[in-house]
Design an enzyme around this catalytic site. Structure first.
Site, PDB file in Angstrom:
ATOM      1  N   GLY A   9     -20.814  -5.458 -17.684  1.00  0.00           N
ATOM      2  CA  GLY A   9     -19.742  -5.710 -18.670  1.00  0.00           C
ATOM      3  C   GLY A   9     -20.056  -5.093 -20.013  1.00  0.00           C
ATOM      4  N   ARG A  12     -17.191  -3.207 -23.565  1.00  0.00           N
ATOM      5  CA  ARG A  12     -16.652  -3.786 -24.813  1.00  0.00           C
ATOM      6  C   ARG A  12     -17.581  -4.896 -25.296  1.00  0.00           C
ATOM      7  NH1 ARG A  12     -12.285  -7.061 -23.608  1.00  0.00           N
ATOM      8  NH2 ARG A  12     -12.590  -6.979 -21.356  1.00  0.00           N
ATOM      9  N   ASN A  87     -24.341  -9.779 -18.354  1.00  0.00           N
ATOM     10  CA  ASN A  87     -23.457 -10.090 -19.484  1.00  0.00           C
ATOM     11  C   ASN A  87     -21.993 -10.247 -19.063  1.00  0.00           C
ATOM     12  OD1 ASN A  87     -22.529  -9.841 -22.491  1.00  0.00           O
ATOM     13  ND2 ASN A  87     -21.450  -8.211 -21.405  1.00  0.00           N
ATOM     14  N   SER A 139     -23.880 -19.462 -22.656  1.00  0.00           N
ATOM     15  CA  SER A 139     -22.983 -19.770 -23.777  1.00  0.00           C
ATOM     16  C   SER A 139     -23.333 -21.158 -24.308  1.00  0.00           C
ATOM     17  CB  SER A 139     -21.536 -19.776 -23.293  1.00  0.00           C
ATOM     18  OG  SER A 139     -20.692 -20.361 -24.268  1.00  0.00           O
ATOM     19  N   TYR A 152     -15.145 -22.564 -17.135  1.00  0.00           N
ATOM     20  CA  TYR A 152     -16.013 -21.580 -17.809  1.00  0.00           C
ATOM     21  C   TYR A 152     -17.346 -22.233 -18.197  1.00  0.00           C
ATOM     22  CZ  TYR A 152     -17.652 -18.485 -21.580  1.00  0.00           C
ATOM     23  OH  TYR A 152     -18.408 -17.675 -22.391  1.00  0.00           O
TER      24      TYR A 152
HETATM   25  P1  NAP Z   1     -15.226  -9.483 -23.620  1.00  0.00           P
HETATM   26  O1  NAP Z   1     -15.057  -8.862 -24.982  1.00  0.00           O
HETATM   27  O2  NAP Z   1     -14.060 -10.155 -22.985  1.00  0.00           O
HETATM   28  O3  NAP Z   1     -15.818  -8.364 -22.629  1.00  0.00           O
HETATM   29  C1  NAP Z   1     -16.065  -8.732 -21.297  1.00  0.00           C
HETATM   30  C2  NAP Z   1     -16.824  -7.630 -20.609  1.00  0.00           C
HETATM   31  O4  NAP Z   1     -17.071  -8.072 -19.259  1.00  0.00           O
HETATM   32  C3  NAP Z   1     -16.043  -6.335 -20.526  1.00  0.00           C
HETATM   33  O5  NAP Z   1     -16.915  -5.247 -20.666  1.00  0.00           O
HETATM   34  C4  NAP Z   1     -15.468  -6.379 -19.104  1.00  0.00           C
HETATM   35  O6  NAP Z   1     -15.291  -5.082 -18.514  1.00  0.00           O
HETATM   36  C5  NAP Z   1     -16.576  -7.095 -18.364  1.00  0.00           C
HETATM   37  N1  NAP Z   1     -16.110  -7.700 -17.122  1.00  0.00           N
HETATM   38  C6  NAP Z   1     -15.160  -8.651 -16.951  1.00  0.00           C
HETATM   39  N2  NAP Z   1     -15.006  -8.933 -15.644  1.00  0.00           N
HETATM   40  C7  NAP Z   1     -15.891  -8.132 -14.976  1.00  0.00           C
HETATM   41  C8  NAP Z   1     -16.203  -7.937 -13.613  1.00  0.00           C
HETATM   42  N3  NAP Z   1     -15.582  -8.640 -12.644  1.00  0.00           N
HETATM   43  N4  NAP Z   1     -17.151  -7.024 -13.286  1.00  0.00           N
HETATM   44  C9  NAP Z   1     -17.785  -6.316 -14.242  1.00  0.00           C
HETATM   45  N5  NAP Z   1     -17.515  -6.452 -15.560  1.00  0.00           N
HETATM   46  C10 NAP Z   1     -16.581  -7.351 -15.910  1.00  0.00           C
HETATM   47  O7  NAP Z   1     -16.382 -10.571 -23.638  1.00  0.00           O
HETATM   48  P2  NAP Z   1     -17.553 -10.829 -24.696  1.00  0.00           P
HETATM   49  O8  NAP Z   1     -17.043 -11.746 -25.725  1.00  0.00           O
HETATM   50  O9  NAP Z   1     -18.206  -9.554 -25.083  1.00  0.00           O
HETATM   51  O10 NAP Z   1     -18.539 -11.689 -23.755  1.00  0.00           O
HETATM   52  C11 NAP Z   1     -19.624 -11.121 -23.076  1.00  0.00           C
HETATM   53  C12 NAP Z   1     -20.447 -12.236 -22.462  1.00  0.00           C
HETATM   54  O11 NAP Z   1     -20.853 -13.138 -23.495  1.00  0.00           O
HETATM   55  C13 NAP Z   1     -19.662 -13.082 -21.442  1.00  0.00           C
HETATM   56  O12 NAP Z   1     -20.510 -13.466 -20.385  1.00  0.00           O
HETATM   57  C14 NAP Z   1     -19.255 -14.306 -22.254  1.00  0.00           C
HETATM   58  O13 NAP Z   1     -19.069 -15.420 -21.434  1.00  0.00           O
HETATM   59  C15 NAP Z   1     -20.461 -14.465 -23.154  1.00  0.00           C
HETATM   60  N6  NAP Z   1     -20.172 -15.220 -24.373  1.00  0.00           N
HETATM   61  C16 NAP Z   1     -19.265 -14.772 -25.295  1.00  0.00           C
HETATM   62  C17 NAP Z   1     -19.021 -15.525 -26.434  1.00  0.00           C
HETATM   63  C18 NAP Z   1     -18.058 -15.087 -27.498  1.00  0.00           C
HETATM   64  O14 NAP Z   1     -17.827 -15.873 -28.433  1.00  0.00           O
HETATM   65  N7  NAP Z   1     -17.478 -13.900 -27.440  1.00  0.00           N
HETATM   66  C19 NAP Z   1     -19.699 -16.744 -26.616  1.00  0.00           C
HETATM   67  C20 NAP Z   1     -20.611 -17.164 -25.656  1.00  0.00           C
HETATM   68  C21 NAP Z   1     -20.846 -16.391 -24.535  1.00  0.00           C
HETATM   69  P3  NAP Z   1     -13.888  -4.218 -18.636  1.00  0.00           P
HETATM   70  O15 NAP Z   1     -13.487  -4.317 -20.070  1.00  0.00           O
HETATM   71  O16 NAP Z   1     -14.313  -2.842 -18.251  1.00  0.00           O
HETATM   72  O17 NAP Z   1     -12.929  -4.838 -17.696  1.00  0.00           O
END
Ligand code: NAP
Length: 244
Positions: A9, A12, A87, A139, A152
């Site tokens: 992932g 982005r 990730n 998370s 989630y």
């Molecule tokens: P995001 O902006 O929504 O980006 C998600 C990423 O995961 C994208 O690169 C997407 O790829 C990829 N992805 C989604 N489904 C996938 C699949 N089936 N196979 C492979 N790749 C997949 O999310 P983020 O905020 O950067 O979060 C990244 C991680 O951090 C996640 O695990 C999330 O739970 C965790 N997290 C985030 C936060 C927050 O506040 N943002 C807080 C705690 C934890 P495409 O774009 O190419 O589809």
């Protein structure tokens, strides 16, 4: 030994920042993506332009066959994976009563089985070398619980169990397993919640701001580094004090 990182992932948000940081620290980087091919390929081009090795490889982490193929292609293109960062993740807000079978199963397939698939695909080489590093992105919601994000939060709690249990099992093989538990980070995932929720999250964060993807990338880079060579089974919370 050549350092090769696979970041799932990474097209982005947090994954992208992790791939950038690890690349600048000298890793050859596999940028896994699911749907955003152009973003992933732009990043790989940018890194190669900086004189680094990088490859963008598509795979739905929920599919064991696709992940096996991605790891095979990574080994062929960059070399065997020495650092895996799980990730890739999905989230959406909604009442628990509205989470149907398909949604529940998809959360677990991507967020938990995805990590399982990637770990099992890279482990043979790590076990053979008796070294390696695995970092799972959990998370704060998996630690504290989250209303309207129950499924989630369950997947993120499962990653805590996976991290601690696997750390115990793999320590004798010289493989460290840790996790980062981000707080509220400025990415599409949080932006999709709307500006009111965003402002509320900022007001609830003692340090008074959302985290940046780079904040999480620094935590990952630390856990991956020699500086953390005595750390395994740890959940590093990076949340500006949110769950204190
Ligand atoms: P995001 O902006 O929504 O980006 C998600 C990423 O995961 C994208 O690169 C997407 O790829 C990829 N992805 C989604 N489904 C996938 C699949 N089936 N196979 C492979 N790749 C997949 O999310 P983020 O905020 O950067 O979060 C990244 C991680 O951090 C996640 O695990 C999330 O739970 C965790 N997290 C985030 C936060 C927050 O506040 N943002 C807080 C705690 C934890 P495409 O774009 O190419 O589809």
């Amino acid at each position: 030994m050549k350092q090769v990182a696979l970041v799932t992932g990474a097209s982005r948000g947090i994954g992208r920042a992790i791939a950038l940081q690890l690349s600048r620290e000298g890793y050859a980087v596999c940028i896994n993506y699911y749907q955003h091919q152009a973003l992933a390929e732009d990043l790989a081009r940018q890194l190669r332009g900086e004189g680094r090795e990088a490859a963008a490889i598509q795979a739905d982490v929920a599919s064991r066959a696709a992940v096996d193929e991605m790891v095979h292609r990574t080994e062929h293109t960059l070399g065997p994976v020495t650092l895996l960062v799980n990730n890739a993740g999905i989230s959406r807000q909604g009442l628990f009563q509205d989470v149907d079978d398909a949604l529940w199963e998809r959360y677990f397939a991507v967020n938990v089985t995805g990590a399982r698939n990637a770990i099992q695909a890279v482990l043979p080489h790590m076990l053979h070398e008796k070294r390696g590093c695995i970092i799972n992105i959990s998370s704060i919601w998996g630690l504290r619980g989250a209303s309207c994000e129950v499924a989630y939060a369950c997947t993120k709690a499962a990653l805590v169990g996976l991290t601690r249990s696997l750390a115990l099992e793999l320590a004798p093989s010289g493989i460290r397993v840790n996790a980062v538990a981000p707080g509220c980070i400025e990415t599409d995932m949080v932006r999709s919640l709307g500006s009111q929720t965003r402002d509320m999250l900022i007001s609830q964060t003692p340090l008074g701001r959302l985290g940046t993807p780079e904040d999480i990338a620094q935590a990952v880079a630390f856990l991956a580094s020699e500086k953390a060579s005595f750390l395994t089974g740890q959940i590093l919370t990076a949340d500006g004090g949110f769950i204190l």
